[in-house]
Design a protein around this motif. Structure first.
Motif, PDB file in Angstrom:
ATOM      1  N   ASP A  95       5.014   2.848   3.813  1.00  0.00           N
ATOM      2  CA  ASP A  95       3.624   3.080   4.446  1.00  0.00           C
ATOM      3  C   ASP A  95       2.725   4.451   4.199  1.00  0.00           C
ATOM      4  O   ASP A  95       1.943   4.483   3.611  1.00  0.00           O
ATOM      5  N   ASP A  96       3.933   5.560   4.252  1.00  0.00           N
ATOM      6  CA  ASP A  96       3.453   6.925   3.828  1.00  0.00           C
ATOM      7  C   ASP A  96       2.983   7.092   2.337  1.00  0.00           C
ATOM      8  O   ASP A  96       1.847   7.451   2.229  1.00  0.00           O
ATOM      9  N   MET A  97       3.878   6.661   1.711  1.00  0.00           N
ATOM     10  CA  MET A  97       3.470   6.848   0.147  1.00  0.00           C
ATOM     11  C   MET A  97       2.420   5.824  -0.128  1.00  0.00           C
ATOM     12  O   MET A  97       1.426   6.322  -0.913  1.00  0.00           O
ATOM     13  N   ARG A  98       2.320   4.583   0.280  1.00  0.00           N
ATOM     14  CA  ARG A  98       1.107   3.783  -0.037  1.00  0.00           C
ATOM     15  C   ARG A  98      -0.159   4.487   0.508  1.00  0.00           C
ATOM     16  O   ARG A  98      -1.080   4.279  -0.313  1.00  0.00           O
TER      17      ARG A  98
END
Length: 274
Positions: A95-98
């Motif tokens: 989620d963070d990288m997305r």
């Protein structure tokens, strides 16, 4: 149409006496992962050797540390970029990288979309070059990879039309196509190039070329698309010629390929290509 060394030479930006690190192009790089941190190192290395004023790297801690060990000149602080390289060495992003990838895709700057970022192509708001191999393209289109490999030129063109982006289909013979029908191909590469990490190097070369031509790509449109196709083909040719130089008919490592990039660029600019 086959892209030649003389064609490629016209797409390499030469710095002038009054250029600085910003006017020479700033490439943002968001690549690598905890599982594949080396992809970040290879892409940053190849981008710097192709010729940009600065690389800004953002990624996992382990990859960041390895990038800085190899290239202390890389900048890890946030800031303005003129192009992005996204997704090399990533699987499905968390989620963070997305969120980070989506933020980069929203910036409306020229972007190379590779590997783990390919699933986010539809969110791009600026000029994009997607760089899948046959298996990745098969997943995007719902087509068997063997079918793509049997007719790569056709499927590259189909993908460009369906995805609404310039597509560079990696393989022994690289094909590039734009949504409006522009098509280019590069001569078959040495078989020694079929080794892990060479796609990460290609992404860095292409990212550098986009950063140095960002002004010409601004605003999009048909001419910008044609330039994107030409830049993608140029990146493939630089990659292939550097591989030949590094190989000399024998196996080589990706870092050896990267080390051959500056002399390959010099050869293209002087009209002498292997």
């Amino acid at each position: 149409m086959e892209w030649s060394p003389s064609d490629a030479a016209t797409m390499i930006a030469r710095p002038g006496a009054h250029d600085d690190k910003y006017s020479r192009g700033v490439l943002g790089v968001m690549t690598g992962s905890e599982q594949y941190p080396g992809a970040a190192v290879l892409g940053v290395d190849s981008a710097l050797r192709t010729g940009v004023g600065m690389v800004r790297y953002r990624g996992p801690e382990r990859a960041t540390n390895l990038v800085l060990q190899r290239h202390p000149e890389a900048v890890t602080a946030e800031g303005r970029v003129q192009a992005w390289l996204l997704g090399s060495g990533m699987g499905e992003p968390d989620d963070d990288m997305r969120r980070m990838l989506l933020d980069a895709l929203s910036e409306k700057v020229p972007t190379v979309v590779d590997a783990g970022a390919l699933g986010l192509l539809g969110h791009a708001s600026g000029p994009v070059v997607a760089t899948p191999h046959a298996r990745e393209l098969g997943r995007l289109l719902g087509v068997e990879p063997d079918e793509i490999s049997a007719d790569p030129a056709r499927w590259c063109a189909v993908a460009a039309e369906r995805l609404g982006a310039v597509v560079l289909l990696k393989g022994s013979r690289t094909h590039v196509a734009g949504p409006r029908g522009t098509r280019l191909a590069c001569a078959e590469a040495t078989p020694w190039l079929a080794t892990a990490g060479t796609g990460d190097a290609l992404g860095g070369i292409l990212g550098a070329l986009l950063a140095t031509h960002s002004a010409g790509l601004a605003g999009g449109g048909e001419e910008a698309e044609r330039m994107l196709v030409r830049l993608a083909a140029t990146a493939s040719l630089v990659h292939s010629l550097a591989a030949l130089r590094a190989s000399g008919g024998a196996p080589f490592t990706v870092l050896e390929l990267n080390a051959a990039i500056p002399q390959t660029v010099a050869g293209l600019l002087s009209g002498i290509a292997e």
